[in-house]
Design a protein around this motif. Structure first.
Motif, PDB file in Angstrom:
ATOM      1  N   GLU A 141       0.815  -1.221   0.000  1.00  0.00           N
ATOM      2  CA  GLU A 141       0.000   0.000   0.000  1.00  0.00           C
ATOM      3  C   GLU A 141       0.848   1.271   0.000  1.00  0.00           C
ATOM      4  N   GLU A 142       1.863   1.326   0.822  1.00  0.00           N
ATOM      5  CA  GLU A 142       2.685   2.541   0.888  1.00  0.00           C
ATOM      6  C   GLU A 142       3.409   2.793  -0.430  1.00  0.00           C
ATOM      7  N   THR A 143       3.800   1.718  -1.098  1.00  0.00           N
ATOM      8  CA  THR A 143       4.449   1.857  -2.408  1.00  0.00           C
ATOM      9  C   THR A 143       3.456   2.382  -3.435  1.00  0.00           C
ATOM     10  N   ARG A 144       2.236   1.897  -3.405  1.00  0.00           N
ATOM     11  CA  ARG A 144       1.205   2.384  -4.317  1.00  0.00           C
ATOM     12  C   ARG A 144       0.943   3.869  -4.096  1.00  0.00           C
ATOM     13  N   ILE A 145       0.850   4.264  -2.834  1.00  0.00           N
ATOM     14  CA  ILE A 145       0.614   5.671  -2.518  1.00  0.00           C
ATOM     15  C   ILE A 145       1.741   6.535  -3.069  1.00  0.00           C
ATOM     16  N   ARG A 146       2.965   6.079  -2.862  1.00  0.00           N
ATOM     17  CA  ARG A 146       4.130   6.847  -3.336  1.00  0.00           C
ATOM     18  C   ARG A 146       4.133   6.957  -4.860  1.00  0.00           C
ATOM     19  N   ARG A 147       3.842   5.857  -5.524  1.00  0.00           N
ATOM     20  CA  ARG A 147       3.850   5.859  -6.989  1.00  0.00           C
ATOM     21  C   ARG A 147       2.727   6.713  -7.562  1.00  0.00           C
ATOM     22  N   LEU A 148       1.552   6.672  -6.936  1.00  0.00           N
ATOM     23  CA  LEU A 148       0.435   7.480  -7.424  1.00  0.00           C
ATOM     24  C   LEU A 148       0.670   8.971  -7.183  1.00  0.00           C
ATOM     25  N   GLN A 149       1.332   9.290  -6.098  1.00  0.00           N
ATOM     26  CA  GLN A 149       1.701  10.687  -5.867  1.00  0.00           C
ATOM     27  C   GLN A 149       2.631  11.170  -6.966  1.00  0.00           C
ATOM     28  N   SER A 150       3.575  10.298  -7.339  1.00  0.00           N
ATOM     29  CA  SER A 150       4.566  10.670  -8.340  1.00  0.00           C
ATOM     30  C   SER A 150       3.986  10.717  -9.747  1.00  0.00           C
ATOM     31  N   SER A 151       3.184   9.687 -10.119  1.00  0.00           N
ATOM     32  CA  SER A 151       2.722   9.574 -11.506  1.00  0.00           C
ATOM     33  C   SER A 151       1.448  10.359 -11.797  1.00  0.00           C
ATOM     34  N   ARG A 152       0.560  10.486 -10.798  1.00  0.00           N
ATOM     35  CA  ARG A 152      -0.730  11.136 -11.038  1.00  0.00           C
ATOM     36  C   ARG A 152      -0.973  12.357 -10.176  1.00  0.00           C
ATOM     37  N   GLY A 153      -0.057  12.635  -9.280  1.00  0.00           N
ATOM     38  CA  GLY A 153      -0.219  13.799  -8.425  1.00  0.00           C
ATOM     39  C   GLY A 153      -1.257  13.621  -7.344  1.00  0.00           C
ATOM     40  N   TYR A 154      -1.613  12.363  -7.025  1.00  0.00           N
ATOM     41  CA  TYR A 154      -2.595  12.108  -5.971  1.00  0.00           C
ATOM     42  C   TYR A 154      -2.016  12.469  -4.610  1.00  0.00           C
ATOM     43  N   THR A 155      -2.868  12.960  -3.724  1.00  0.00           N
ATOM     44  CA  THR A 155      -2.465  13.139  -2.328  1.00  0.00           C
ATOM     45  C   THR A 155      -2.603  11.786  -1.631  1.00  0.00           C
ATOM     46  N   PRO A 156      -1.901  11.578  -0.513  1.00  0.00           N
ATOM     47  CA  PRO A 156      -2.075  10.314   0.230  1.00  0.00           C
ATOM     48  C   PRO A 156      -3.527  10.076   0.616  1.00  0.00           C
ATOM     49  N   GLU A 157      -4.242  11.164   0.950  1.00  0.00           N
ATOM     50  CA  GLU A 157      -5.644  11.031   1.346  1.00  0.00           C
ATOM     51  C   GLU A 157      -6.502  10.533   0.171  1.00  0.00           C
ATOM     52  N   LYS A 158      -6.272  11.118  -1.010  1.00  0.00           N
ATOM     53  CA  LYS A 158      -7.057  10.708  -2.179  1.00  0.00           C
ATOM     54  C   LYS A 158      -6.748   9.262  -2.540  1.00  0.00           C
ATOM     55  N   THR A 159      -5.474   8.894  -2.462  1.00  0.00           N
ATOM     56  CA  THR A 159      -5.089   7.527  -2.797  1.00  0.00           C
ATOM     57  C   THR A 159      -5.747   6.531  -1.864  1.00  0.00           C
ATOM     58  N   ARG A 160      -5.723   6.814  -0.563  1.00  0.00           N
ATOM     59  CA  ARG A 160      -6.339   5.900   0.399  1.00  0.00           C
ATOM     60  C   ARG A 160      -7.847   5.792   0.169  1.00  0.00           C
ATOM     61  N   ALA A 161      -8.470   6.902  -0.235  1.00  0.00           N
ATOM     62  CA  ALA A 161      -9.910   6.871  -0.531  1.00  0.00           C
ATOM     63  C   ALA A 161     -10.191   5.979  -1.736  1.00  0.00           C
ATOM     64  N   VAL A 162      -9.319   6.071  -2.750  1.00  0.00           N
ATOM     65  CA  VAL A 162      -9.463   5.227  -3.947  1.00  0.00           C
ATOM     66  C   VAL A 162      -9.276   3.759  -3.577  1.00  0.00           C
ATOM     67  N   LEU A 163      -8.239   3.485  -2.802  1.00  0.00           N
ATOM     68  CA  LEU A 163      -7.941   2.104  -2.412  1.00  0.00           C
ATOM     69  C   LEU A 163      -9.081   1.493  -1.593  1.00  0.00           C
ATOM     70  N   LYS A 164      -9.711   2.313  -0.790  1.00  0.00           N
ATOM     71  CA  LYS A 164     -10.790   1.831   0.077  1.00  0.00           C
ATOM     72  C   LYS A 164     -11.973   1.328  -0.729  1.00  0.00           C
ATOM     73  N   ASN A 165     -12.157   1.887  -1.932  1.00  0.00           N
ATOM     74  CA  ASN A 165     -13.294   1.519  -2.769  1.00  0.00           C
ATOM     75  C   ASN A 165     -12.998   0.346  -3.700  1.00  0.00           C
ATOM     76  N   GLN A 166     -11.802  -0.232  -3.580  1.00  0.00           N
ATOM     77  CA  GLN A 166     -11.446  -1.346  -4.445  1.00  0.00           C
ATOM     78  C   GLN A 166     -11.474  -2.659  -3.664  1.00  0.00           C
ATOM     79  N   LYS A 167     -11.401  -3.753  -4.405  1.00  0.00           N
ATOM     80  CA  LYS A 167     -11.345  -5.059  -3.749  1.00  0.00           C
ATOM     81  C   LYS A 167     -10.165  -5.121  -2.799  1.00  0.00           C
ATOM     82  N   SER A 168     -10.336  -5.862  -1.735  1.00  0.00           N
ATOM     83  CA  SER A 168      -9.243  -6.020  -0.784  1.00  0.00           C
ATOM     84  C   SER A 168      -8.208  -6.991  -1.337  1.00  0.00           C
ATOM     85  N   ASP A 169      -7.005  -6.910  -0.770  1.00  0.00           N
ATOM     86  CA  ASP A 169      -5.935  -7.824  -1.149  1.00  0.00           C
ATOM     87  C   ASP A 169      -6.392  -9.277  -0.975  1.00  0.00           C
TER      88      ASP A 169
END
Length: 204
Positions: A141-169
């Motif tokens: 998860e932390e790697t995904r957050i870091r990569r999304l911040q870098s590639s799409r400009g997502y904030t950690p908060e937005k990324t976690r909100a997106v992840l919450k709406n997806q299937k769990s691991d």
């Protein structure tokens, strides 16, 4: 007609699925079909899917050239769950018909070793009925957050909100036949897992 296996690739946003797709195409010569791009094709003017969408949502969703303005359509449908379902009932069957047609073409030509289908919602959209196997691309998860911040400009908060709406691991692992851990910044680690998976799961 040559039998060609169908491999599904899925995983959450920021999992790096494009890295896997590029490797499968370049290293193995696989035919890669991204379902989001297939949906774009199915919604082009002149298709039955296009006509259904325009009939339902009106010409206000069209650009000047007559093509569908996807951001406008998205704003309309995502404000109403019923409209989302209506759109999905138009697009999903059209995409599946397109996918089946492309698979049939590849089997008739016999030129590719296997076909790869990619989408975040392969499981939800029941592509297990088309795929021989579906593989899950996992990233910490932390790697995904870091990569999304870098590639799409997502904030950690937005990324976690997106992840919450997806299937769990756990759900991905339960329904997929193989997992690729794409957490490492050393892409060779990912490639070795793909090589092993293709060999041991009968795709080569």
């Amino acid at each position: 007609m040559k039998h060609i296996k169908i491999l599904g690739i899925t995983g959450g946003v920021g999992a790096g699925k494009s890295t896997i797709l590029s490797y499968l195409a370049q290293q193995y010569g696989a035919r890669v079909i991204e379902l989001d791009k297939a949906a774009h094709l199915c919604m082009q003017p002149g298709t039955s899917c296009y006509e259904q969408i325009v009939d339902r949502f009106g010409k206000k969703i069209l650009k000047e050239d007559g093509s569908i303005d996807r951001p406008v359509l998205s704003r309309i449908v995502f404000a109403d769950r019923q409209e989302v379902e209506a759109l999905n009932h138009m697009v999903h069957p059209a995409v599946k018909a397109y996918i089946r047609k492309e698979i049939r073409k590849e089997r008739e030509s016999g030129k590719v070793p296997f076909v790869v289908l990619e989408a975040a919602l392969l499981l939800e959209d029941h592509y297990d009925e088309i795929c021989d196997e579906i593989w899950y691309v996992y990233v910490e998860e932390e790697t995904r957050i870091r990569r999304l911040q870098s590639s799409r400009g997502y904030t950690p908060e937005k990324t976690r909100a997106v992840l919450k709406n997806q299937k769990s691991d756990e759900e991905f692992r339960r329904f997929c036949q193989f997992m690729i851990d794409n957490s490492s910044d050393n892409v060779e680690n990912t490639y070795k897992q793909i090589d092993r998976g293709l060999m041991t799961h009968g795709f080569l």
